[in-house]
Design a protein around this motif. Structure first.
Motif, PDB file in Angstrom:
ATOM      1  N   HIS A  33       0.736  -1.220   0.063  1.00  0.00           N
ATOM      2  CA  HIS A  33      -0.140  -0.162  -0.198  1.00  0.00           C
ATOM      3  C   HIS A  33       0.717   1.293  -0.029  1.00  0.00           C
ATOM      4  N   PHE A  34       2.000   1.474  -0.609  1.00  0.00           N
ATOM      5  CA  PHE A  34       2.597   2.482  -0.917  1.00  0.00           C
ATOM      6  C   PHE A  34       2.086   3.264  -1.928  1.00  0.00           C
ATOM      7  N   GLY A  35       2.095   4.512  -2.207  1.00  0.00           N
ATOM      8  CA  GLY A  35       1.601   5.416  -2.873  1.00  0.00           C
ATOM      9  C   GLY A  35       1.835   5.009  -4.546  1.00  0.00           C
ATOM     10  N   TYR A  36       1.155   5.744  -5.365  1.00  0.00           N
ATOM     11  CA  TYR A  36       1.414   5.562  -6.871  1.00  0.00           C
ATOM     12  C   TYR A  36       2.714   6.085  -7.145  1.00  0.00           C
ATOM     13  N   TRP A  37       3.317   7.136  -6.742  1.00  0.00           N
ATOM     14  CA  TRP A  37       4.885   7.593  -6.975  1.00  0.00           C
ATOM     15  C   TRP A  37       5.867   7.057  -6.614  1.00  0.00           C
ATOM     16  N   PHE A  38       5.750   6.568  -5.371  1.00  0.00           N
ATOM     17  CA  PHE A  38       6.855   5.453  -4.678  1.00  0.00           C
ATOM     18  C   PHE A  38       6.865   4.198  -5.287  1.00  0.00           C
ATOM     19  N   SER A  39       5.719   3.566  -5.529  1.00  0.00           N
ATOM     20  CA  SER A  39       5.565   2.483  -5.977  1.00  0.00           C
ATOM     21  C   SER A  39       6.188   2.234  -7.739  1.00  0.00           C
ATOM     22  N   SER A  40       5.851   3.374  -8.215  1.00  0.00           N
ATOM     23  CA  SER A  40       6.368   3.364  -9.855  1.00  0.00           C
ATOM     24  C   SER A  40       7.813   3.751 -10.064  1.00  0.00           C
ATOM     25  N   ALA A  41       8.080   4.681  -8.908  1.00  0.00           N
ATOM     26  CA  ALA A  41       9.565   5.009  -8.899  1.00  0.00           C
ATOM     27  C   ALA A  41      10.509   3.850  -8.376  1.00  0.00           C
ATOM     28  N   SER A  42      10.195   3.240  -7.576  1.00  0.00           N
ATOM     29  CA  SER A  42      10.725   2.028  -7.089  1.00  0.00           C
ATOM     30  C   SER A  42      11.107   0.980  -8.104  1.00  0.00           C
ATOM     31  N   ASN A  43      10.279   0.861  -8.865  1.00  0.00           N
ATOM     32  CA  ASN A  43      10.253  -0.179 -10.201  1.00  0.00           C
ATOM     33  C   ASN A  43      11.499   0.616 -11.216  1.00  0.00           C
ATOM     34  N   TYR A  44      11.338   1.690 -11.320  1.00  0.00           N
ATOM     35  CA  TYR A  44      12.375   2.417 -12.243  1.00  0.00           C
ATOM     36  C   TYR A  44      13.778   2.463 -11.457  1.00  0.00           C
ATOM     37  N   VAL A  45      13.799   2.736 -10.403  1.00  0.00           N
ATOM     38  CA  VAL A  45      15.298   2.834  -9.647  1.00  0.00           C
ATOM     39  C   VAL A  45      15.865   1.350  -9.450  1.00  0.00           C
ATOM     40  N   LEU A  46      14.908   0.442  -9.134  1.00  0.00           N
ATOM     41  CA  LEU A  46      15.506  -1.104  -9.216  1.00  0.00           C
ATOM     42  C   LEU A  46      15.736  -1.665 -10.685  1.00  0.00           C
ATOM     43  N   ALA A  47      14.929  -1.651 -11.568  1.00  0.00           N
ATOM     44  CA  ALA A  47      14.883  -2.252 -12.871  1.00  0.00           C
ATOM     45  C   ALA A  47      15.949  -1.326 -13.572  1.00  0.00           C
ATOM     46  N   SER A  48      16.136  -0.107 -13.247  1.00  0.00           N
ATOM     47  CA  SER A  48      16.980   0.518 -14.090  1.00  0.00           C
ATOM     48  C   SER A  48      18.585   0.280 -13.861  1.00  0.00           C
ATOM     49  N   ILE A  49      18.667  -0.095 -12.549  1.00  0.00           N
ATOM     50  CA  ILE A  49      20.319  -0.448 -12.590  1.00  0.00           C
ATOM     51  C   ILE A  49      20.497  -1.799 -13.163  1.00  0.00           C
ATOM     52  N   LEU A  50      19.631  -2.876 -13.221  1.00  0.00           N
ATOM     53  CA  LEU A  50      19.867  -4.039 -14.081  1.00  0.00           C
ATOM     54  C   LEU A  50      19.811  -3.606 -15.583  1.00  0.00           C
ATOM     55  N   SER A  51      18.971  -2.667 -15.881  1.00  0.00           N
ATOM     56  CA  SER A  51      19.019  -2.222 -17.278  1.00  0.00           C
ATOM     57  C   SER A  51      20.172  -1.500 -17.640  1.00  0.00           C
ATOM     58  N   TYR A  52      20.889  -0.792 -16.688  1.00  0.00           N
ATOM     59  CA  TYR A  52      22.205   0.098 -17.281  1.00  0.00           C
ATOM     60  C   TYR A  52      22.994  -1.161 -17.784  1.00  0.00           C
ATOM     61  N   PHE A  53      23.313  -2.041 -16.911  1.00  0.00           N
ATOM     62  CA  PHE A  53      24.222  -3.077 -17.346  1.00  0.00           C
ATOM     63  C   PHE A  53      23.971  -3.920 -18.553  1.00  0.00           C
ATOM     64  N   LEU A  54      22.720  -4.456 -18.465  1.00  0.00           N
ATOM     65  CA  LEU A  54      22.405  -5.250 -19.773  1.00  0.00           C
ATOM     66  C   LEU A  54      22.471  -4.604 -20.800  1.00  0.00           C
ATOM     67  N   ASN A  55      21.822  -3.455 -21.110  1.00  0.00           N
ATOM     68  CA  ASN A  55      21.816  -2.445 -22.240  1.00  0.00           C
ATOM     69  C   ASN A  55      23.027  -1.999 -22.556  1.00  0.00           C
ATOM     70  N   LYS A  56      24.061  -1.491 -21.773  1.00  0.00           N
ATOM     71  CA  LYS A  56      25.137  -1.004 -22.034  1.00  0.00           C
ATOM     72  C   LYS A  56      26.080  -2.047 -22.719  1.00  0.00           C
ATOM     73  N   TYR A  57      26.256  -3.179 -21.999  1.00  0.00           N
ATOM     74  CA  TYR A  57      27.193  -4.223 -22.482  1.00  0.00           C
ATOM     75  C   TYR A  57      26.574  -5.149 -23.874  1.00  0.00           C
ATOM     76  N   PHE A  58      25.205  -5.668 -23.599  1.00  0.00           N
ATOM     77  CA  PHE A  58      24.466  -6.624 -24.287  1.00  0.00           C
ATOM     78  C   PHE A  58      23.678  -5.945 -25.651  1.00  0.00           C
ATOM     79  N   THR A  59      22.863  -5.113 -25.106  1.00  0.00           N
ATOM     80  CA  THR A  59      22.266  -4.584 -26.210  1.00  0.00           C
ATOM     81  C   THR A  59      22.931  -3.326 -27.283  1.00  0.00           C
TER      82      THR A  59
END
Length: 148
Positions: A33-59
């Motif tokens: 029951h976290f709010g809209y902004w916290f929930s959506s921001a958590s998604n992008y902060v955590l997934a972006s860390i993974l995304s950075y490395f995968l996209n930089k080196y693989f994509t």
């Protein structure tokens, strides 16, 4: 050319990030029951860390050293997030209102988060390809990168 082999790899990375990030976002919102902004921001902060490395080196197979690609990536992700989720909520509210839908705030915000995620994907690819992981080939840039 906008679409090339990097687009296929981006889709693979995107599927992984979407599954992880959307699960985080919806669990944070609906279970904790976290709010809209916290929930959506958590998604992008955590997934972006993974995304950075995968996209930089693989994509995009970016070999640029130093902090510059990470800084460009962080700026890009932040802007994409603000644009996608800033537009998603009012657009979904407007659309549902004009459709005559009478939904709870929780339903509206869940739909807005899913819509925002889709919008994010579209602008994210273009920004990563042409800004975050674009290899800059200038003498002064090579000198600057060697200092980092």
């Amino acid at each position: 050319m906008i679409l090339n082999n990097s687009f296929s790899r981006f889709i693979i990375v995107g599927v992984i990030n979407t599954i992880v990030g959307t699960a985080i976002m919806l669990i944070f919102y609906n279970v904790f029951h976290f709010g809209y902004w916290f929930s959506s921001a958590s998604n992008y902060v955590l997934a972006s860390i993974l995304s950075y490395f995968l996209n930089k080196y693989f994509t995009f197979k970016n070999k640029e050293k130093g902090w510059r690609p990470a800084i460009r990536f962080a700026i890009h992700i932040g802007l994409c997030y603000l644009i996608a989720f800033g537009l998603a909520k009012p657009c979904v509210r407007w659309l549902l209102y004009h459709m005559g839908a009478n939904l709870s705030v929780a339903w509206i915000e869940n739909i807005a988060m899913l819509f925002g995620s889709g919008l994010f994907v579209v602008i994210n690819y273009l920004g990563q390809r042409f800004f975050a992981f674009k290899t800059v080939k200038h003498e002064e840039d090579n000198y600057f990168n060697s200092l980092l």
